[in-house]
Design a protein around this motif. Structure first.
Motif, mmCIF file in Angstrom:
data_model
loop_
_atom_site.group_PDB
_atom_site.id
_atom_site.type_symbol
_atom_site.label_atom_id
_atom_site.label_comp_id
_atom_site.label_asym_id
_atom_site.label_seq_id
_atom_site.Cartn_x
_atom_site.Cartn_y
_atom_site.Cartn_z
ATOM 1 N N CYS A 146 0.832 -1.271 -0.093
ATOM 2 C CA CYS A 146 -0.009 0.022 0.029
ATOM 3 C C CYS A 146 1.066 1.270 0.073
ATOM 4 O O CYS A 146 1.613 1.516 0.904
ATOM 5 C CB CYS A 146 -0.818 0.041 1.292
ATOM 6 N N HIS A 147 1.134 1.762 -1.217
ATOM 7 C CA HIS A 147 2.218 2.811 -1.472
ATOM 8 C C HIS A 147 1.727 3.978 -0.881
ATOM 9 O O HIS A 147 0.515 4.593 -0.940
ATOM 10 C CB HIS A 147 2.402 3.024 -2.838
ATOM 11 N N PRO A 148 2.678 5.014 0.055
ATOM 12 C CA PRO A 148 2.120 6.059 0.773
ATOM 13 C C PRO A 148 1.944 7.393 -0.540
ATOM 14 O O PRO A 148 2.377 6.952 -1.760
ATOM 15 C CB PRO A 148 3.316 6.450 1.307
ATOM 16 N N GLU A 149 1.573 8.281 -0.152
ATOM 17 C CA GLU A 149 1.474 9.738 -1.256
ATOM 18 C C GLU A 149 2.895 9.742 -1.887
ATOM 19 O O GLU A 149 3.907 9.895 -0.896
ATOM 20 C CB GLU A 149 0.858 10.705 -0.683
ATOM 21 N N PRO A 252 27.771 10.330 0.822
ATOM 22 C CA PRO A 252 26.360 10.326 0.385
ATOM 23 C C PRO A 252 25.263 9.713 1.256
ATOM 24 O O PRO A 252 25.593 8.630 1.937
ATOM 25 C CB PRO A 252 26.279 9.773 -1.274
ATOM 26 N N ILE A 253 24.065 10.258 1.203
ATOM 27 C CA ILE A 253 22.995 9.479 1.997
ATOM 28 C C ILE A 253 22.375 8.693 0.743
ATOM 29 O O ILE A 253 21.970 9.418 0.034
ATOM 30 C CB ILE A 253 21.920 10.570 2.758
ATOM 31 N N THR A 254 22.342 7.498 0.862
ATOM 32 C CA THR A 254 21.814 6.510 0.123
ATOM 33 C C THR A 254 20.438 6.313 -0.038
ATOM 34 O O THR A 254 19.914 5.807 0.989
ATOM 35 C CB THR A 254 22.723 5.138 0.182
ATOM 36 N N ALA A 255 19.840 6.679 -1.114
ATOM 37 C CA ALA A 255 18.259 6.592 -1.374
ATOM 38 C C ALA A 255 18.041 5.589 -2.287
ATOM 39 O O ALA A 255 18.618 5.541 -3.307
ATOM 40 C CB ALA A 255 17.544 7.924 -1.346
ATOM 41 N N MET A 256 16.855 5.043 -2.395
ATOM 42 C CA MET A 256 16.259 4.285 -3.331
ATOM 43 C C MET A 256 14.604 4.582 -3.537
ATOM 44 O O MET A 256 13.928 4.317 -2.797
ATOM 45 C CB MET A 256 16.574 3.102 -3.277
ATOM 46 N N ALA A 257 14.309 4.839 -4.804
ATOM 47 C CA ALA A 257 13.015 5.293 -4.880
ATOM 48 C C ALA A 257 12.377 3.817 -5.747
ATOM 49 O O ALA A 257 12.658 3.628 -6.790
ATOM 50 C CB ALA A 257 12.727 6.226 -6.023
ATOM 51 N N SER A 258 11.623 3.100 -5.057
ATOM 52 C CA SER A 258 10.996 1.939 -5.371
ATOM 53 C C SER A 258 9.866 1.349 -4.682
ATOM 54 O O SER A 258 9.820 1.512 -3.494
ATOM 55 C CB SER A 258 12.087 0.890 -5.457
ATOM 56 N N GLY A 259 8.870 0.582 -5.281
ATOM 57 C CA GLY A 259 7.871 -0.060 -4.569
ATOM 58 C C GLY A 259 8.349 -0.994 -3.543
ATOM 59 O O GLY A 259 7.714 -1.090 -2.606
ATOM 60 N N TRP A 260 9.593 -1.610 -3.699
ATOM 61 C CA TRP A 260 10.034 -2.676 -3.033
ATOM 62 C C TRP A 260 10.481 -1.918 -1.516
ATOM 63 O O TRP A 260 10.624 -2.658 -0.746
ATOM 64 C CB TRP A 260 11.248 -3.255 -3.655
ATOM 65 N N MET A 261 10.639 -0.738 -1.597
ATOM 66 C CA MET A 261 11.168 -0.112 -0.403
ATOM 67 C C MET A 261 10.237 -0.123 0.864
ATOM 68 O O MET A 261 10.454 0.205 1.848
ATOM 69 C CB MET A 261 11.466 1.402 -0.509
ATOM 70 N N ARG A 262 8.963 -0.570 0.401
ATOM 71 C CA ARG A 262 7.867 -0.800 1.437
ATOM 72 C C ARG A 262 8.441 -1.955 2.573
ATOM 73 O O ARG A 262 7.916 -1.955 3.420
ATOM 74 C CB ARG A 262 6.475 -1.187 0.798
ATOM 75 N N ILE A 278 8.339 4.941 -3.885
ATOM 76 C CA ILE A 278 7.864 5.564 -5.104
ATOM 77 C C ILE A 278 8.008 4.461 -6.039
ATOM 78 O O ILE A 278 8.857 3.797 -6.485
ATOM 79 C CB ILE A 278 8.775 6.621 -5.372
ATOM 80 N N SER A 279 6.470 4.069 -6.350
ATOM 81 C CA SER A 279 6.380 2.859 -7.592
ATOM 82 C C SER A 279 5.633 3.293 -8.843
ATOM 83 O O SER A 279 4.844 4.242 -8.804
ATOM 84 C CB SER A 279 5.586 1.979 -7.005
ATOM 85 N N ASP A 280 6.080 2.614 -10.003
ATOM 86 C CA ASP A 280 5.441 2.979 -11.033
ATOM 87 C C ASP A 280 4.277 1.835 -11.285
ATOM 88 O O ASP A 280 3.959 1.751 -12.556
ATOM 89 C CB ASP A 280 6.459 3.123 -12.330
ATOM 90 N N HIS A 281 4.093 1.157 -10.243
ATOM 91 C CA HIS A 281 3.011 -0.009 -10.661
ATOM 92 C C HIS A 281 2.014 0.268 -9.564
ATOM 93 O O HIS A 281 2.094 0.993 -8.568
ATOM 94 C CB HIS A 281 3.759 -1.314 -10.250
ATOM 95 N N ALA A 282 0.790 -0.261 -10.040
ATOM 96 C CA ALA A 282 -0.457 -0.049 -9.061
ATOM 97 C C ALA A 282 0.180 -0.811 -7.670
ATOM 98 O O ALA A 282 0.645 -2.010 -7.771
ATOM 99 C CB ALA A 282 -1.475 -0.835 -9.693
ATOM 100 N N ASP A 283 -0.358 -0.246 -6.694
ATOM 101 C CA ASP A 283 -0.324 -1.197 -5.416
ATOM 102 C C ASP A 283 -1.518 -2.001 -5.324
ATOM 103 O O ASP A 283 -2.591 -2.014 -6.127
ATOM 104 C CB ASP A 283 -0.145 -0.230 -4.109
ATOM 105 N N TRP A 284 -1.764 -2.709 -3.909
ATOM 106 C CA TRP A 284 -2.790 -3.686 -3.950
ATOM 107 C C TRP A 284 -4.002 -2.812 -4.008
ATOM 108 O O TRP A 284 -4.943 -3.367 -4.731
ATOM 109 C CB TRP A 284 -2.712 -4.373 -2.594
ATOM 110 N N PRO A 285 -4.476 -1.642 -3.328
ATOM 111 C CA PRO A 285 -5.615 -0.902 -3.397
ATOM 112 C C PRO A 285 -5.919 -0.704 -4.625
ATOM 113 O O PRO A 285 -7.117 -0.571 -5.262
ATOM 114 C CB PRO A 285 -5.469 0.317 -2.415
ATOM 115 N N GLU A 286 -4.861 0.014 -5.672
ATOM 116 C CA GLU A 286 -5.116 0.409 -6.954
ATOM 117 C C GLU A 286 -5.525 -0.843 -7.983
ATOM 118 O O GLU A 286 -6.269 -0.740 -8.782
ATOM 119 C CB GLU A 286 -3.781 0.944 -7.437
ATOM 120 N N LEU A 287 -4.946 -2.004 -7.574
ATOM 121 C CA LEU A 287 -5.195 -3.029 -8.465
ATOM 122 C C LEU A 287 -6.628 -3.656 -8.291
ATOM 123 O O LEU A 287 -7.406 -3.941 -9.374
ATOM 124 C CB LEU A 287 -4.237 -4.331 -8.284
#
Ligand SMILES: [Zn+2]
Ligand SMILES: [Zn+2]
Length: 333
Positions: A146-149, A252-262, A278-287
């Motif tokens: 369930c991806h945040p805003e 560096p502060i290492t960041a990663m933008a991905s749905g898997w970061m959930r 931050i995901s480019d795929h639908a999460d469970w509520p969207e699917l």
């Protein structure tokens, strides 16, 4: 009467439609391929004839060079291939991404490709199309996803930058789609300083700009002294996060933008200090909301965690089946 969708064959290597003798996102080279979007698990080189949006064709050209015969199709335009009518509509996944709407003998099937429902400043939003068969992706098809805003994740990134002015933030993001989206979201949130990019991102960033996506001032992060990058944001492909290239950056502060970061464990394993969901795929509520909205007679599930979504459909008396397509998720998140 024939079984619903009997004119669509799901093979391990892709979806084949004999009535038009074409494939959708085939894993092998074919005579005629329809491509939903430019990610390498969907768009491969070596096809004889390719039908895709102008943006996807440009992405394929940048990655594979000129190949075969390319035919551009705009969103909403309808073409006939054999006895099958074909239309591409926005999927909201990356620049040029499309769902493919197929109609044959009074049945309509929609192949979602990869999609999401969140706002994305780099591509038009997903357009729900009522249909008999919805062939959906399932990359994040578990209730835990369930991806945040997106805005709150971008704000966390900007807050981390402001809190540590002597360090830089190195954001890992896939070269096609995620990198440009993170940059565009930072601009929308008011970050107007130059953003530094790894050389591997340059070509696709230029391509996005050619199609009118505003990315603001970008500078190559190569050949600079660490002091030049203090207090700055650097975007690089995930493969560069822990390699020699990143050692020249100022603490560096290492960041990663991905749905898997959930999944926190996944962030820890890859030494990600600042996980950004931050995901480019639908999460469970969207699917599930999308299936409820489209209300198809059947759902065919591909690309990830199929079982949970098939089960969800079963509880709602929607016929559902798993398609075992190979080679998905190469560069998608
Ligand atoms: Zn994709
Ligand atoms: Zn994919």
């Amino acid at each position: 009467m024939a079984r619903l969708g009997s004119w669509i064959e799901a093979h391990a290597t892709g979806i084949h439609v004999p009535a038009g003798d074409f494939w959708i996102d085939p894993a092998l080279s074919t005579e005629r391929a329809l491509i939903t979007h430019g990610h390498s698990d969907h768009a491969r080189g070596g096809h004889g004839h390719v039908l895709a949006t102008p943006e996807t064709l440009a992405i394929m050209r940048a990655r594979y060079g000129e190949a075969g015969h390319a035919q551009a199709i705009s969103y909403g335009e309808k073409v006939w291939i054999g006895d099958v009518s074909v239309r591409f509509v926005p999927a909201g996944h990356v620049l040029g991404s499309a769902q493919i709407v197929l109609e044959y003998r009074g049945e309509r099937a929609v192949v979602s490709g990869d999609y999401k429902r969140r706002h994305d400043p780099t591509c038009p939003p997903f357009e729900p199309v009522p249909c008999d068969i919805f062939i959906t992706e399932a990359t994040f098809a578990l209730p835990v996803f369930c991806h945040p805003e997106t805005r709150s994740e971008i704000e966390r990134l900007m807050a981390a930058l402001a809190a540590e002015p002597d360090r830089c933030i190195l954001v890992g993001a896939y070269a096609l789609g995620k990198a440009q989206r993170v940059i565009a979201e930072l601009r929308a949130a008011g970050h107007d300083a130059p953003i530094f990019i790894h050389g591997a991102l340059q070509r696709l960033c230029d391509l996005y700009r050619d199609f009118g996506v505003e990315l603001g001032e970008l500078r190559l992060a190569t050949g600079l002294k660490p002091a030049d990058l203090a207090g700055q944001i650097v975007v690089a492909p995930p493969s560069a996060l822990n390699d020699r290239w990143s050692r020249r950056l100022p603490d560096p502060i290492t960041a990663m933008a991905s749905g898997w970061m959930r999944i926190r464990q996944r962030a820890r394993q890859s030494n990600i200090e600042l996980p950004l969901v931050i995901s480019d795929h639908a999460d469970w509520p969207e699917l599930t909301a999308t299936i409820a909205e489209i209300n198809p007679a059947e759902v065919w599930v591909t690309h990830g965690r199929e079982e949970a979504l098939v089960h969800w459909c079963g509880l709602r008396q929607i016929r559902a089946r798993e398609l075992a397509l190979i080679g998905r998720e190469d560069e998608d998140d």
